[in-house]
Design an enzyme around this catalytic site. Structure first.
Site, PDB file in Angstrom:
ATOM      1  N   GLU A  63      -1.266   4.446  -0.288  1.00  0.00           N
ATOM      2  CA  GLU A  63      -1.116   5.311  -1.470  1.00  0.00           C
ATOM      3  C   GLU A  63      -2.496   5.840  -1.887  1.00  0.00           C
ATOM      4  O   GLU A  63      -3.470   5.081  -1.958  1.00  0.00           O
ATOM      5  CB  GLU A  63      -0.525   4.466  -2.604  1.00  0.00           C
ATOM      6  N   LYS A 144       7.002   9.877  -5.600  1.00  0.00           N
ATOM      7  CA  LYS A 144       7.235   8.541  -6.193  1.00  0.00           C
ATOM      8  C   LYS A 144       8.181   8.661  -7.393  1.00  0.00           C
ATOM      9  O   LYS A 144       7.923   9.452  -8.314  1.00  0.00           O
ATOM     10  CB  LYS A 144       5.893   7.968  -6.621  1.00  0.00           C
ATOM     11  N   CYS A 184       4.622   1.999  -3.395  1.00  0.00           N
ATOM     12  CA  CYS A 184       4.027   0.930  -4.213  1.00  0.00           C
ATOM     13  C   CYS A 184       4.981   0.346  -5.280  1.00  0.00           C
ATOM     14  O   CYS A 184       5.844  -0.451  -4.969  1.00  0.00           O
ATOM     15  CB  CYS A 184       2.721   1.417  -4.824  1.00  0.00           C
TER      16      CYS A 184
HETATM   17  N1  LIG Z   1       0.134   1.845  -7.547  1.00  0.00           N
HETATM   18  C1  LIG Z   1       1.121   1.105  -7.999  1.00  0.00           C
HETATM   19  O1  LIG Z   1       2.260   1.539  -8.084  1.00  0.00           O
HETATM   20  C2  LIG Z   1       0.749  -0.304  -8.341  1.00  0.00           C
HETATM   21  C3  LIG Z   1       1.936  -1.225  -8.551  1.00  0.00           C
HETATM   22  C4  LIG Z   1       1.513  -2.582  -8.981  1.00  0.00           C
HETATM   23  O2  LIG Z   1       0.341  -2.947  -8.876  1.00  0.00           O
HETATM   24  C5  LIG Z   1       2.536  -3.462  -9.548  1.00  0.00           C
HETATM   25  O3  LIG Z   1       2.183  -4.555 -10.028  1.00  0.00           O
HETATM   26  O4  LIG Z   1       3.713  -3.126  -9.522  1.00  0.00           O
END
Ligand SMILES: NC(=O)CCC(=O)C(=O)O
Length: 312
Positions: A63, A144, A184
């Protein structure tokens, strides 16, 4: 309502060799240097795969690998992302990361999941992942859908200050199977992997940049859960860690088997992680523990109706 049975069968077909490129992001050289390093690492992954006689079929980037996660830099790095199927001759001259990823796919003759980059949409910015064929065609695009807005005692982050959420989920087809794609924080929403598995995906890929507060407890657990529940492979590709950054990324890119076993992983430094997805292992897992056929859709009501208080 039951989700339609898969038309593509992840228990059949060839093995798939994947390389997860845990690139260091947010360095001083900015976007141009990141693009240069991306190409070097893609070529390195292909060479190392060939040297081991395990040719890499699919390469994954993390990402926001083409800059840092700082709000101002995300805005500065944003570029238009074409729609899948649009001819490269129609791509904007500002789409430099997209073009570099397509070129890297052509040069290395592999499929590339180009991680995510800040996309300049018509009115808003999006956190957008893309997929390229070895011919350099843009095959899929995913914005996303669940934005990372976290408020913990030791850390807050509000991704929705920078980006708007996407409005649909994405899977894509290759000669070696169908795959799901999310980003993510999306990993926390089990429905994405459930749907991907029901649509016949071999794996779900999550380009990522998890944080060091939740990472130690949640990162591996979430991936193993998604894989085990759905009897598919799950792979995450993170940026490498920079301890001096304002937002410290967890690292630990990882591939997990349908039995929930971590089959390959990195620590925190820049590294290429290699893993092989074997359809026979999906078949054996599903034959031994028949979750897919035992599921009692007759007992699971419409979740939206329950959430809205319209069903029990
Ligand atoms: N970049 C993200 O989406 C981080 C997600 C993350 O760290 C979490 O705890 O969930």
């Amino acid at each position: 309502m039951p989700i339609a049975a898969a038309t593509i069968d992840p228990t059949k077909g060839p093995k798939v060799n994947v390389a997860l490129i845990q690139i260091q992001a947010g360095k001083e050289g900015g976007k141009q240097d990141q693009i240069k390093r991306m190409r070097e690492l893609v070529l390195q992954a292909v060479k190392e795969g060939n040297d081991k006689n395990e040719p890499v079929h699919l390469i994954v980037l993390p990402e926001m690998w083409n800059g840092s996660t700082l709000h101002d830099e995300l805005i500065a790095n944003a570029e238009p992302v074409p729609e899948p199927g649009q001819a490269p001759s129609e791509w904007s001259s500002k789409s430099e990361t997209v073009r570099a990823l397509a070129d890297a796919a052509i040069e290395s003759k592999v499929w590339i999941i180009g991680g995510s980059i800040p996309e300049q949409g018509a009115e808003r910015l999006y956190n957008t992942a893309t997929v390229y064929s070895p011919e350099g065609a843009l095959i899929a695009k995913y914005r996303k859908t669940h934005l990372f807005d976290l408020c913990l005692p030791k850390m807050t982050y509000k991704e929705s200050d920078t980006f708007a959420p996407g409005d649909h989920l994405t899977t894509f087809d290759t000669p070696f199977g169908r795959f799901g794609l999310a980003i993510c924080y999306d990993l926390r929403f089990a429905e994405i992997a459930i749907l991907a598995s029901r649509k016949g995906c071999t794996a779900v890929f999550y380009p990522a940049a998890f944080n060091t507060h939740t990472g130690p407890l949640h990162w591996e657990l979430l991936q193993r859960g998604r894989a085990l529940d759905n009897q598919i492979y799950v792979a995450t590709c993170s940026c490498a860690r920079d301890e001096t950054a304002k937002y410290v990324i967890y690292g630990h890119s990882m591939a997990v088997s349908p039995m929930g076993k971590v089959i390959a992983t990195a620590e925190t430094e820049e590294k290429i992680v290699y893993a092989t997805f074997d359809p026979q292992h999906i078949a054996d897992t599903r034959a031994g523990i028949p979750l897919l056929t035992q599921r009692r859709f007759d007992l699971y009501p419409d979740i939206l109706a329950v959430a809205e208080g319209n069903a029990q």
